[in-house]
Design an enzyme around this catalytic site. Structure first.
Site, PDB file in Angstrom:
ATOM      1  N   CYS A   1      -3.395   3.098  -5.447  1.00 10.82           N
ATOM      2  CA  CYS A   1      -2.758   3.956  -4.438  1.00 10.82           C
ATOM      3  C   CYS A   1      -1.350   4.403  -4.851  1.00 10.82           C
ATOM      4  CB  CYS A   1      -2.742   3.270  -3.073  1.00 10.82           C
ATOM      5  SG  CYS A   1      -1.887   1.675  -3.035  1.00 10.82           S
TER       6      CYS A   1
ATOM      7  N   HIS B   1       0.873  -1.171   0.000  1.00 13.29           N
ATOM      8  CA  HIS B   1       0.000   0.000   0.000  1.00 13.29           C
ATOM      9  C   HIS B   1       0.910   1.220   0.000  1.00 13.29           C
ATOM     10  CE1 HIS B   1      -3.446   2.515   0.693  1.00 13.29           C
ATOM     11  NE2 HIS B   1      -2.882   3.045   1.763  1.00 13.29           N
TER      12      HIS B   1
END
Length: 169
Positions: free
Chosen positions: A121, A30
């Site tokens: 992301c 992430h």
């Protein structure tokens, strides 16, 4: 500036405003962008209803929309590990820190489209830092999908060829 106690030996280096933060989740990474004073900006699923950082990021795989959030780095990282990773600095010149922060702050609280392979992301934070959206993670996934598709096609073709050969007298 807050105390530096949240960046210990398990999380080497103190991020600077504008740095890319790579957070290691089980099976994927992430990405967030460091704003300063312990805060990051990142995208999270719109329907996020659980406080568990790893689980909520995993939900983004199935989401088509994301919310731009400003959160404490330590809350987003949870029990996972992270590193500062400005990996595209050799390819692109980072924008001025003031510009990166201005662009990031403008987006906080906004809902944005999300696509695992085309607008994830990592794309989000690289667009903020460099003005270019890029994701090695997505490129690897697209390459793997292409390879699997090509291999499946080749195996299907070989199977059809073998089937026809075995039917000939």
């Amino acid at each position: 500036m807050e105390s530096n106690d949240r960046f210990d030996l398990e999380h080497p280096g103190e991020p600077q405003p504008g740095d890319l933060i790579e957070i290691f989740r089980p099976g994927y990474q992430h990405w967030a962008l460091y704003l300063g004073d312990g805060y990051i900006i990142n995208v999270a699923p719109v329907d996020e209803g659980t406080p568990a950082a790893s689980f909520s990021s995993a939900k983004s795989v199935f989401s088509r929309k994301a919310l731009v959030k400003m959160q404490l780095l330590k809350d987003v990282v949870g029990t996972d590990s992270y590193r500062i990773n400005n990996k595209y600095d050799d390819k692109y010149s980072p924008l001025a820190v003031e510009e990166i922060i201005r662009r990031a702050e403008f987006l906080i609280g906004q809902e944005v489209s999300y696509d695992l392979l085309g607008n994830n992301c990592e794309h989000f934070v690289t667009l903020l830092r460099y003005g270019e959206a890029e994701s090695d993670q997505a490129s690897r996934a697209i390459g793997a999908i292409g390879f699997v598709t090509a291999a499946a096609g080749a195996l299907s073709f070989l199977g059809l060829f073998q089937h026809r050969s075995s039917q000939r007298p």
